[in-house]
Write an enzyme that holds these catalytic residues in place. Structure first.
Site, PDB file in Angstrom:
ATOM      1  N   THR A  51       0.849  -1.183   0.000  1.00 54.28           N
ATOM      2  CA  THR A  51       0.000   0.000   0.000  1.00 54.28           C
ATOM      3  C   THR A  51       0.889   1.239   0.000  1.00 54.28           C
ATOM      4  O   THR A  51       2.115   1.147  -0.014  1.00 54.28           O
ATOM      5  CB  THR A  51      -0.911   0.032   1.240  1.00 54.28           C
ATOM      6  N   CYS A  52       0.261   2.408   0.064  1.00 50.96           N
ATOM      7  CA  CYS A  52       1.052   3.638   0.064  1.00 50.96           C
ATOM      8  C   CYS A  52       1.857   3.794   1.353  1.00 50.96           C
ATOM      9  O   CYS A  52       2.834   4.540   1.391  1.00 50.96           O
ATOM     10  CB  CYS A  52       0.146   4.851  -0.138  1.00 50.96           C
ATOM     11  N   SER A 107      -1.657   1.917  11.336  1.00 51.06           N
ATOM     12  CA  SER A 107      -1.753   2.755  10.143  1.00 51.06           C
ATOM     13  C   SER A 107      -1.150   4.136  10.379  1.00 51.06           C
ATOM     14  O   SER A 107      -1.076   4.616  11.515  1.00 51.06           O
ATOM     15  CB  SER A 107      -3.216   2.919   9.718  1.00 51.06           C
ATOM     16  N   GLN A 118      -7.750  -3.627   1.754  1.00 49.28           N
ATOM     17  CA  GLN A 118      -6.526  -3.875   0.984  1.00 49.28           C
ATOM     18  C   GLN A 118      -5.937  -5.246   1.315  1.00 49.28           C
ATOM     19  O   GLN A 118      -5.434  -5.955   0.438  1.00 49.28           O
ATOM     20  CB  GLN A 118      -5.518  -2.757   1.251  1.00 49.28           C
ATOM     21  N   GLY A 189      -9.473   5.362  -9.131  1.00 52.11           N
ATOM     22  CA  GLY A 189      -9.628   4.175  -8.297  1.00 52.11           C
ATOM     23  C   GLY A 189     -10.350   4.541  -7.012  1.00 52.11           C
ATOM     24  O   GLY A 189     -10.994   5.597  -6.919  1.00 52.11           O
ATOM     25  N   ILE A 191      -9.278   5.532  -3.974  1.00 55.55           N
ATOM     26  CA  ILE A 191      -8.837   6.771  -3.333  1.00 55.55           C
ATOM     27  C   ILE A 191      -9.249   7.976  -4.171  1.00 55.55           C
ATOM     28  O   ILE A 191      -9.730   8.991  -3.651  1.00 55.55           O
ATOM     29  CB  ILE A 191      -7.308   6.752  -3.105  1.00 55.55           C
TER      30      ILE A 191
END
Length: 435
Positions: A51-52, A107, A118, A189, A191
Site C-alpha cells: 500500500t502507500c 496505520s 486492501q 480508483g 482513493i
C-alpha cells in the site's frame, strides 16, 4: 509448527518516506511472479500487502530471509536497503502484528479502515494462485472478524480522517475561493473516487475534470457526480490549465513533470500515489505547492485524539479474538490424536470379544455409536484445556468408552490379546488396537 514458521517482513512509514517505499511497491504482475517463484521454492502459503504506507510479506517459510529475497526479487529496490530498514516478526509476535495492521492500529492515520479491504484483496489474490493454506486462511478470517468488531464496537475509525480527507483539510488551509477553482483529478480508483466526492461534499467544488487511463471508468464516476472527463493523452494540457491537480494513480514512475506545467499562475499539486507520480522537479516551479501522503498524514485533527482514546477498547477486542485463534490452532494440532483415538474405539467396537459383551449387556448399535462420540468429545475437551498429556488423555478415553458400555474391569483383565480379533477374522490373529 506453522506458528513457529510464520514470519512477517516489511517496511512502513515509520522508518521510510514515500520515495523509499515506492522502490518496494509491488505491481499485480510482480505479485503473480512472486507467488509462482515461491511455489517453486516449496513455499505454499504467503501473501504480500503493498500500500502507500507499507510493503509487507506474510508467509510460512523456514526463514524470513527467503521471504525477503522473494519480495525484493520483484521490486525495484535494493535488498540491502530493504534489510537496513525492515522489521521482522515471527510466531505470536507476527500474528499480533497482523491483527494490529488489519484493525488500523498500525496505520499512518490511526484507525484507517481502508487497510482491511486492501488486505482482503491481497489474500484473495494469493488464494487465487493457491498460496493460502488452512492456517493462513483461518488467521486472516479471524483478523477480518476482529477488524469488523472494532469498527462496530468502538470509535477507532470514527470521524472523517483518511488520506483522501486529509487532502481536503490541506486545501481548506491553503486555498481561498475553493469552489471557484479548476480541479483536475488523475486516477479514479478507490482513493481517487473518495477524494472526488470529498471535493464536492466538503469544498463545494464544481469544475472537476477526471482523467484515467481507462476513460470509460472515469466516465462512470463523471456520470454519477455530474463531472467531465478528458482522455489520458490530454493529461499534460489539462493539468497545465488547472489550479489544483490531484494525482491518485498507481503508475510505477512519475506521470507529471515540471515541463508539463510551464503556464504561469499559482498551482497546488497533491500526490496521493506511492511511488511518487508527480516528479520532484515540480517543486522548483514558481508559485507551486506540492504535497504527498506523508505530508498529509501529519495534519492534526481532533478526530485523531478521540480515536486514540479508543485504543484500549480495540486492544481488548484483539486479545479476545487472539485467544479464539489460539484455541482453534491448539485443537488443529490435536486432530491426528483425536482421529487415531476414534479409530481405536471403532476397532474395539468391531472386535469379537467386545461384540460378545455387547450381546450380554443388550447394548444396541446406536448406544455404541453415542458412546464413541461422547468419549471423543471428552478427549477433545481435555486436550483443549491441556489438563493432561496426550497419552494420558488417550488412555482415559478408552476407559471412558468401556465404562459407558458397561464393560467391567474384571472382564477386561480376564481377556487375552487373542480375544481382540475383529469379528469374521478369527483365522487372522491381530494385535490389540493401537493405543
Amino acid at each position: 509448527m506453522e506458528i513457529e514458521q510464520f514470519h512477517i517482513v516489511g517496511i512502513n512509514y515509520k522508518k521510510t518516506d514515500t520515495s523509499i517505499r515506492g522502490q518496494f511497491a509491488l505491481s499485480n504482475e510482480g505479485y503473480a511472479n512472486l507467488l509462482l517463484k515461491a511455489q517453486a521454492l516449496g513455499i505454499n502459503s504467503l501473501f504480500v500487502l503493498s500500500t502507500c504506507n507499507r510493503t509487507e510479506i506474510y508467509g510460512i517459510a523456514p526463514t524470513e530471509e527467503l521471504l525477503t529475497q522473494l519480495l525484493c526479487s520483484q521490486t525495484q529496490g535494493d535488498i540491502d536497503t530493504f534489510k537496513s530498514l525492515a522489521y521482522h516478526k515471527t510466531g505470536a509476535a507476527a500474528i499480533e502484528h497482523y491483527f494490529h495492521v488489519s484493525c488500523g492500529l498500525d496505520s499512518q492515520i490511526l484507525g484507517d479502515y481502508e487497510i482491511v479491504g486492501q488486505i482482503k484483496q491481497a489474500v484473495k489474490f494469493a488464494k487465487a494462485h493457491n498460496c493460502i493454506n488452512a492456517f493462513l486462511e483461518r488467521l486472516s478470517n479471524t483478523a477480518f472478524q476482529t477488524s469488523k468488531a472494532i469498527k462496530n464496537q468502538t470509535e477507532l475509525s470514527g470521524g472523517t480522517v483518511s488520506v483522501a480527507f486529509a487532502a481536503i483539510q490541506f486545501l481548506r488551509l491553503h486555498c481561498t475561493d475553493i469552489s471557484e477553482k479548476k480541479f483536475v483529478l488523475i486516477g479514479t480508483g478507490k482513493i481517487g473516487h473518495n477524494t472526488c466526492k470529498n471535493l464536492i461534499d466538503y469544498l463545494g467544488a464544481k469544475d472537476i475534470t477526471l482523467i484515467n487511463r481507462s476513460q470509460a471508468k472515469a466516465q462512470v464516476i463523471a456520470d454519477e457526480l455530474g463531472l467531465q472527463t478528458r482522455p489520458f493523452e490530454q493529461l499534460q494540457q489539462t493539468a497545465a490549465q488547472a489550479d489544483i491537480v490531484i494525482v491518485a494513480t498507481n503508475a510505477p514512475q512519475p506521470i507529471l513533470f515540471k515541463t508539463d506545467l510551464e503556464s504561469e499562475g499559482k498551482k497546488i499539486l497533491i500526490d496521493l500515489s506511492v511511488p511518487h507520480n508527480i516528479d520532484l522537479s515540480v517543486k522548483t516551479r514558481p508559485h507551486t505547492i506540492v504535497v504527498n501522503v506523508d505530508d498529509l498524514s501529519k495534519l492534526g485533527d481532533a478526530t485523531l485524539k478521540s480515536r486514540q482514546a479508543e485504543i484500549p477498547k480495540a486492544l481488548q477486542i484483539i486479545d479476545e479474538y487472539l485467544e479464539e485463534f489460539k484455541d482453534w490452532y491448539q485443537m488443529r494440532k490435536n486432530v491426528p490424536i483425536i482421529r487415531a483415538a476414534k479409530q481405536s474405539l471403532m476397532d474395539i467396537h468391531h472386535c469379537s470379544w467386545f461384540q460378545s459383551l455387547q450381546a450380554d449387556n443388550s447394548i444396541n448399535p446406536q448406544q455404541q455409536e453415542d458412546a464413541i462420540k461422547s468419549a471423543i468429545k471428552n478427549l477433545a475437551v481435555k486436550m483443549r484445556s491441556q489438563e493432561q498429556t496426550p497419552g494420558c488423555a488417550y488412555i482415559e478415553t478408552l476407559h471412558d468408552f468401556l465404562s459407558s458400555t458397561a464393560v467391567s474391569s474384571q472382564s477386561i483383565s480376564a481377556v487375552s490379546q487373542d480375544d481382540f480379533k475383529p469379528a469374521g477374522k478369527k483365522d487372522n490373529p491381530e494385535a490389540l488396537p493401537s493405543l
